[in-house]
Design a protein around this motif. Structure first.
Motif, PDB file in Angstrom:
ATOM      1  N   ILE A 263      -6.958   8.434   8.703  1.00 18.94           N
ATOM      2  CA  ILE A 263      -6.227   6.914   7.689  1.00 18.94           C
ATOM      3  C   ILE A 263      -6.808   6.114   8.689  1.00 18.94           C
ATOM      4  O   ILE A 263      -6.349   5.891   9.824  1.00 18.94           O
ATOM      5  N   PRO A 264      -7.089   4.797   8.633  1.00 23.92           N
ATOM      6  CA  PRO A 264      -7.488   3.569   9.195  1.00 23.92           C
ATOM      7  C   PRO A 264      -6.236   3.041   9.570  1.00 23.92           C
ATOM      8  O   PRO A 264      -5.267   3.062   8.910  1.00 23.92           O
ATOM      9  N   GLY A 265      -6.266   1.978  10.652  1.00 19.12           N
ATOM     10  CA  GLY A 265      -4.955   1.091  11.080  1.00 19.12           C
ATOM     11  C   GLY A 265      -5.205   0.279  10.212  1.00 19.12           C
ATOM     12  O   GLY A 265      -6.527  -0.829  10.133  1.00 19.12           O
ATOM     13  N   PHE A 266      -4.065  -0.726   9.543  1.00 22.11           N
ATOM     14  CA  PHE A 266      -3.994  -1.705   8.999  1.00 22.11           C
ATOM     15  C   PHE A 266      -3.619  -3.197  10.050  1.00 22.11           C
ATOM     16  O   PHE A 266      -2.895  -2.667  11.076  1.00 22.11           O
ATOM     17  N   ASP A 267      -4.263  -4.315  10.217  1.00 26.83           N
ATOM     18  CA  ASP A 267      -3.393  -5.512   9.736  1.00 26.83           C
ATOM     19  C   ASP A 267      -3.538  -6.417   7.896  1.00 26.83           C
ATOM     20  O   ASP A 267      -3.241  -6.160   7.571  1.00 26.83           O
ATOM     21  N   SER A 268      -2.511  -7.349   9.044  1.00 31.42           N
ATOM     22  CA  SER A 268      -1.669  -8.143   8.013  1.00 31.42           C
ATOM     23  C   SER A 268      -3.358  -8.409   6.738  1.00 31.42           C
ATOM     24  O   SER A 268      -3.407  -8.073   5.509  1.00 31.42           O
ATOM     25  N   GLU A 269      -4.849  -8.737   7.371  1.00 32.93           N
ATOM     26  CA  GLU A 269      -6.210  -9.176   6.401  1.00 32.93           C
ATOM     27  C   GLU A 269      -6.306  -7.757   5.472  1.00 32.93           C
ATOM     28  O   GLU A 269      -7.078  -8.126   4.424  1.00 32.93           O
TER      29      GLU A 269
END
Length: 347
Positions: A263-269
Motif C-alpha cells: 500500500i502506498p504511503g500518502f502525503d497531503s497532496e
C-alpha cells in the motif's frame, strides 16, 4: 435503509403498475402512497393531502400533497397542462409560511414528472417509465443530498483527468507497476460503489477517507489496508471489535480484494488527489466503459498530459464482471422476483 439498487427495482415496478393511470381525483392519493413506498418511506409519516391554504389574493385552495419545509406537489390528470400546475404551486408556495416553505416542487400528470429545486433552480423533467433512472433526484425523500454534477463536463474526460492526477501522484512517490494498477482498479470500484448503490449508503468511502484519515495523509494507507481486508471478509467472520465505520461496508465476493498489495504511503497532496476523485459522481460512468475511458489516455503523449495509466477494457471487465456485475444482476433478478407483476428490465 434501502440501497439505491433496491429503490431502482421498486421504481421500475411502480412505473409498470401505474403506466395506465390518468385520473387526478380518483388516483392521486394511492399514487403517492405507493410512490413514497418506492423509497421505503410511509407517506403518512411526513406529508399530508389536501392541505388547506389561504393564498395572498385572499382566495382559498388545497395543496394536493404537502410535506412542510420539504415538498409541495401539484397533480393533474393525464394530458392536462403542467404549466397551470406550476402557476398553482407557485401561488401556494408564496402563501406558505417561511418556516414551512418547501425546497422542492413536484408537478405530475401521471405520465410526466417535473421536479424543481427552488433553492438551486435546478429542474428535471422525465416520463414515468424513466423513474428508475431518476430516483436519486429524490434523494431528499430518504434524507440524503444529491451531489451536483456539472453536465457541461464530459464524464469520460473529467474522470480520466481525476484518476490521472491520482496515478501521477502515486507514481511520482515511487509506487509503481502492477501494485499501482491493481490499487487504482480497487479505488475505481470503491468510488463507483459509493455512488451507484452497491455500497449500502451513499458516500461511505468518501466519508471514510475525508472524516477518518488525517489531513497530512500519514494514516491513509493503513486505513485502506483495513478497508481492503474488510471488503474481502464475510460479515459473519469479521472481528467483533471492528471499527464502526469499517463494519458498515459489505463483503465483496470475488478476487478483487483477495490479494494483499503493498500500500502506498500518502502525503497531503496525494490524499487530496484521492478525495477529488471520490467527490466525482461515478454513478454516471458505466462500468462497461471503464476500459475505454482508461485506454483513451494510454498513449504516451496523452498519458503525460492527462496522467492516466490503466489496464485495458478487456482486463477491467475481466475483473469487474465476476466481482460485482454478475452479483448485482443476480440481486436485481431476485428482487424483481419478489414483486408481483412482470417487469422486464435489463441491467
Amino acid at each position: 435503509m434501502l440501497s439505491w439498487n433496491e429503490i431502482r427495482v421498486r421504481a421500475a415496478q411502480f412505473a409498470a403498475e401505474w403506466a395506465d393511470a390518468s385520473y387526478e381525483k380518483g388516483e392521486t392519493q394511492t399514487f403517492y402512497n405507493e410512490f413514497f413506498e418506492v423509497f421505503g418511506k410511509r407517506r403518512r409519516d411526513v406529508a399530508r393531502y389536501e392541505e388547506h391554504i389561504k393564498k395572498l389574493d385572499n382566495t382559498h385552495g388545497f395543496i394536493d400533497l404537502f410535506w412542510p419545509s420539504v415538498l409541495v406537489v401539484e397533480q393533474k390528470s393525464a394530458g392536462r397542462s403542467l404549466l397551470a400546475a406550476a402557476q398553482q404551486a407557485g401561488a401556494y408556495f408564496d402563501a406558505i409560511s417561511e418556516r414551512e416553505r418547501p425546497r422542492h416542487q413536484l408537478l405530475c400528470d401521471f405520465k410526466t414528472f417535473e421536479l424543481l429545486d427552488r433553492d438551486t433552480r435546478e429542474e428535471v423533467r422525465f416520463p414515468l417509465f424513466e423513474l428508475p433512472d431518476h430516483v436519486e433526484d429524490f434523494a431528499f425523500i430518504v434524507g440524503q443530498r444529491r451531489r451536483a454534477l456539472r453536465e457541461e463536463d464530459p464524464v469520460n474526460i473529467e474522470a480520466s483527468e481525476l484518476m490521472g492526477r491520482l496515478h501521477d501522484a502515486l507514481d511520482e512517490s515511487g509506487y509503481q507497476g502492477e501494485d499501482l494498477e491493481r490499487f487504482l482498479v480497487r479505488m475505481v470500484f470503491c468510488m463507483f460503489a459509493d455512488d451507484s448503490g452497491i455500497f449500502p449508503r451513499q458516500d461511505m468511502f468518501l466519508h471514510l477517507v475525508e472524516e477518518r484519515t488525517s489531513v497530512d495523509g500519514a494514516d491513509l494507507g493503513p486505513w485502506l489496508t483495513q478497508l481492503f481486508e474488510v471488503l474481502n471478509t464475510p460479515v459473519e467472520q469479521r472481528q467483533r471489535k471492528l471499527d464502526e465505520d469499517l463494519a458498515k461496508f459489505p463483503y465483496v465476493n470475488g478476487d478483487l480484494f483477495a490479494e494483499r498489495l503493498s500500500i502506498p504511503g500518502f502525503d497531503s497532496e496525494m490524499r487530496a488527489a484521492l478525495l477529488d476523485a471520490c467527490r466525482f459522481n461515478w454513478s454516471k460512468t458505466s462500468p462497461a466503459i471503464f476500459g475505454a475511458l482508461f485506454q483513451s489516455v494510454m498513449e504516451p503523449i496523452e498519458r503525460r498530459s492527462q496522467g492516466a495509466h490503466y489496464t485495458t477494457e478487456q482486463n477491467i471487465l475481466r475483473v469487474i464482471e465476476p466481482l460485482f456485475l454478475d452479483d448485482l444482476r443476480a440481486e436485481f433478478d431476485a428482487l424483481v422476483s419478489t414483486h408481483t407483476g412482470d417487469v422486464v428490465t435489463e441491467l
